[in-house]
Design an enzyme around this catalytic site. Structure first.
Site, PDB file in Angstrom:
ATOM      1  N   ASP A  67     -15.812  -7.976  -7.442  1.00 10.72           N
ATOM      2  CA  ASP A  67     -14.550  -8.705  -7.494  1.00 10.72           C
ATOM      3  C   ASP A  67     -13.486  -7.797  -8.086  1.00 10.72           C
ATOM      4  O   ASP A  67     -13.721  -7.131  -9.103  1.00 10.72           O
ATOM      5  CB  ASP A  67     -14.715  -9.957  -8.361  1.00 10.72           C
ATOM      6  CG  ASP A  67     -13.536 -10.907  -8.266  1.00 10.72           C
ATOM      7  OD1 ASP A  67     -12.400 -10.435  -8.062  1.00 10.72           O
ATOM      8  OD2 ASP A  67     -13.746 -12.129  -8.408  1.00 10.72           O
ATOM      9  N   VAL A  87      -9.962  -0.705   0.038  1.00 10.26           N
ATOM     10  CA  VAL A  87      -9.133  -1.584   0.861  1.00 10.26           C
ATOM     11  C   VAL A  87      -8.772  -2.863   0.110  1.00 10.26           C
ATOM     12  O   VAL A  87      -7.703  -3.433   0.304  1.00 10.26           O
ATOM     13  CB  VAL A  87      -9.854  -1.939   2.181  1.00 10.26           C
ATOM     14  CG1 VAL A  87      -8.948  -2.748   3.099  1.00 10.26           C
ATOM     15  CG2 VAL A  87     -10.328  -0.672   2.899  1.00 10.26           C
ATOM     16  N   ALA A  88      -9.651  -3.323  -0.763  1.00  9.25           N
ATOM     17  CA  ALA A  88      -9.453  -4.595  -1.457  1.00  9.25           C
ATOM     18  C   ALA A  88      -8.179  -4.569  -2.293  1.00  9.25           C
ATOM     19  O   ALA A  88      -7.834  -3.553  -2.900  1.00  9.25           O
ATOM     20  CB  ALA A  88     -10.655  -4.881  -2.367  1.00  9.25           C
ATOM     21  N   TYR A 173       3.326  -9.023  -4.984  1.00 11.03           N
ATOM     22  CA  TYR A 173       2.600  -8.129  -4.078  1.00 11.03           C
ATOM     23  C   TYR A 173       3.300  -6.772  -3.984  1.00 11.03           C
ATOM     24  O   TYR A 173       2.648  -5.722  -4.027  1.00 11.03           O
ATOM     25  CB  TYR A 173       2.479  -8.756  -2.688  1.00 11.03           C
ATOM     26  CG  TYR A 173       1.603  -7.961  -1.751  1.00 11.03           C
ATOM     27  CD1 TYR A 173       0.220  -7.937  -1.915  1.00 11.03           C
ATOM     28  CD2 TYR A 173       2.149  -7.219  -0.708  1.00 11.03           C
ATOM     29  CE1 TYR A 173      -0.591  -7.197  -1.066  1.00 11.03           C
ATOM     30  CE2 TYR A 173       1.353  -6.480   0.148  1.00 11.03           C
ATOM     31  CZ  TYR A 173      -0.017  -6.471  -0.032  1.00 11.03           C
ATOM     32  OH  TYR A 173      -0.824  -5.730   0.800  1.00 11.03           O
ATOM     33  N   LYS A 177       1.395  -3.290  -5.246  1.00 10.79           N
ATOM     34  CA  LYS A 177       1.105  -2.185  -4.332  1.00 10.79           C
ATOM     35  C   LYS A 177       1.864  -0.917  -4.720  1.00 10.79           C
ATOM     36  O   LYS A 177       1.350   0.196  -4.567  1.00 10.79           O
ATOM     37  CB  LYS A 177       1.444  -2.584  -2.892  1.00 10.79           C
ATOM     38  CG  LYS A 177       0.601  -3.726  -2.334  1.00 10.79           C
ATOM     39  CD  LYS A 177      -0.898  -3.462  -2.427  1.00 10.79           C
ATOM     40  CE  LYS A 177      -1.384  -2.411  -1.449  1.00 10.79           C
ATOM     41  NZ  LYS A 177      -2.868  -2.271  -1.478  1.00 10.79           N
ATOM     42  N   LEU A 203       3.041  -3.168   8.872  1.00  8.03           N
ATOM     43  CA  LEU A 203       2.558  -4.516   9.159  1.00  8.03           C
ATOM     44  C   LEU A 203       1.550  -4.434  10.295  1.00  8.03           C
ATOM     45  O   LEU A 203       1.862  -3.942  11.382  1.00  8.03           O
ATOM     46  CB  LEU A 203       3.739  -5.412   9.535  1.00  8.03           C
ATOM     47  CG  LEU A 203       3.452  -6.892   9.722  1.00  8.03           C
ATOM     48  CD1 LEU A 203       2.954  -7.525   8.423  1.00  8.03           C
ATOM     49  CD2 LEU A 203       4.695  -7.621  10.215  1.00  8.03           C
ATOM     50  N   VAL A 204       0.339  -4.920  10.055  1.00  4.60           N
ATOM     51  CA  VAL A 204      -0.774  -4.698  10.974  1.00  4.60           C
ATOM     52  C   VAL A 204      -0.901  -5.851  11.965  1.00  4.60           C
ATOM     53  O   VAL A 204      -0.912  -7.026  11.588  1.00  4.60           O
ATOM     54  CB  VAL A 204      -2.093  -4.530  10.201  1.00  4.60           C
ATOM     55  CG1 VAL A 204      -3.227  -4.183  11.165  1.00  4.60           C
ATOM     56  CG2 VAL A 204      -1.952  -3.451   9.128  1.00  4.60           C
TER      57      VAL A 204
END
Length: 342
Positions: A67, A87-88, A173, A177, A203-204
Site C-alpha cells: 500500500d 506506477v502507483a 494531485y 505529482k 492524458l492517457v
C-alpha cells in the site's frame, strides 16, 4: 541510444491493477519478463483475477500486497528485481492513515522509500517513475502567462492562487505529482548506484484491460460523454498547460519498456504524441461521430499559443505509434464496447 541485450528480466510494477499498471504488466509478460506486481489488497478477487488471467501469468507473475500509505511494504516485491516501475500513486488521502496528512506526503514518502529499497537491493539497475505532465506547466515564473513551449525544463509553480484549482482533488494531485517527481530527480545527483528515470505522461487514452472506465480515459472522453465532473478536469488541464498533451496507453507502456531497455538512461522525459485543445476534441467527435450529441457546455475552448517543445524522448530513439485520431478512435471504441454510448 544503445539497447541492452534482450534477455528476460525480473521487474517490479507498483500499482499493478491500475490503468497504466495493468496494461504494463500484460505487455511485460507478453515480452517474456518475470513480473512482481503490487496491489493494495490481495483479497480483491476482481483485480487479482484480472492479472492472473494474463497470458504467461501462471509462471511469470508474482503478486505482492503493498500500500502506498505503508511504503515499507514494497520491500519484498522489489527484492531480486533488475528494474522497478513505480506506477502507483495516491489519488485521495486515506482516511484510515494517520501517518500522512495529505497525498503529497504519501507520494513523497513512497518515492523515498522505494529509491532506498532499490539501492539496498543490490540488483536494481534503474527505477522508472510514472510521472504526470501536470507537474510540467509552462507557466512563466512571474505568472505573466505561458512560455513559448512546453518541455522538460517546465515545472508547475506551487504558488498559484487556491481559486485557480477547480477542486481540492486537482490541487492535491498536482502538488503530489510535482513534489514527488522533484524529490525523485534530486536523488540523481546524490547517488550513482541507481539510474533514475521520470516519465511524465500526458492524458492517457485508448483501450483498457479493466472492466470500468479509468479516470484518465473518462477525462479525455468527457465531452462526448457529456460528463461535467470529468470535463472540469479536462478544462483544468488546458488552463494549467495551455493545451492538453495526450498519449495512447500502448505508447505509454512501450515508452516505459523502452526506458528499461536502454543500456544507460536517466533524467526527466515528457511523453505525449499530440498537444490539443478541448475545442479540437469536440470538433473531432462532432465531425466523425455526428450521432454523438455533445451539449453546448462541452464544446470546448481554444487554448493558448504554447507549443509542444519536448523532443527528448524521441531524441533517444523512442517513436510514438498513435496520433490524436487513433487515440480518439480507440478511446471511442473502448467506451462503446463498455456500453457508455447506449
Amino acid at each position: 541510444m544503445e539497447e541492452q541485450d534482450s534477455r528476460h528480466r525480473t521487474v517490479c510494477v507498483t500499482g499493478g491493477a491500475g490503468y497504466i499498471g495493468s496494461s504494463l504488466v500484460k505487455k511485460l509478460l507478453e515480452k517474456g519478463h518475470t513480473v512482481h506486481a503490487t496491489l493494495r489488497n490481495l483479497d480483491d478477487h476482481s483485480k487479482v483475477g484480472l492479472l492472473k488471467n494474463f497470458p504467461e501469468a501462471n509462471t511469470k507473475l508474482r503478486l505482492f500486497k503493498a500500500d502506498i500509505y505503508n511504503p515499507d511494504e514494497f520491500n519484498l516485491a522489489i527484492q531480486g528485481c533488475d528494474f522497478v516501475f513505480h506506477v502507483a500513486t495516491p489519488f485521495q488521502n486515506s482516511t484510515q492513515s494517520s501517518q500522512y496528512k495529505d497525498t503529497t506526503k504519501a507520494a513523497v514518502a513512497s518515492v523515498e522509500s522505494i529509491v532506498k529499497t532499490c539501492l539496498r537491493s543490490g540488483t536494481v539497475k534503474r527505477l522508472i517513475y510514472t510521472a504526470s505532465v501536470m507537474a510540467a506547466s509552462p507557466w512563466k515564473e512571474d505568472g505573466s502567462g505561458f512560455k513559448d513551449s512546453m518541455d522538460e525544463s517546465c515545472w508547475t509553480p506551487l504558488d498559484l492562487p487556491n481559486n485557480y484549482y477547480r477542486s481540492n482533488f486537482l490541487k492535491d494531485y498536482t502538488f503530489s505529482k510535482t513534489i514527488a517527481e522533484k524529490k525523485l530527480l534530486n536523488y540523481e545527483c546524490k547517488e550513482n548506484k541507481l539510474e533514475l528515470v521520470s516519465l511524465a505522461c500526458g492524458l492517457v487514452g485508448g483501450d483498457t484491460v479493466l472492466s470500468y472506465i479509468p479516470a484518465s480515459l473518462g477525462c479525455l472522453m468527457s465531452q462526448p460523454l457529456n460528463d461535467p465532473n470529468s470535463y472540469q478536469s479536462l478544462e483544468f488541464l488546458q488552463e494549467l498547460l495551455g493545451k492538453v498533451p495526450i498519449v495512447h496507453i500502448d505508447d505509454v507502456c512501450e515508452a516505459h519498456i523502452f526506458c528499461m531497455d536502454q543500456w544507460s538512461l536517466q533524467g526527466r522525459f515528457l511523453c505525449a504524441s499530440d498537444f490539443i485543445t478541448t475545442k479540437e476534441v469536440a470538433d473531432y467527435f462532432c465531425r466523425y461521430h455526428p450521432d454523438i450529441c455533445i451539449a453546448d457546455e462541452f464544446l470546448g475552448r481554444h487554448g493558448s499559443t504554447v507549443r509542444w517543445g519536448s523532443t527528448k524522448l524521441n531524441d533517444v530513439g523512442f517513436k510514438h505509434s498513435y496520433d490524436a485520431k487513433l487515440i480518439f478512435e480507440d478511446s471511442f471504441q473502448c467506451l462503446r464496447k463498455m456500453g457508455a454510448f447506449e
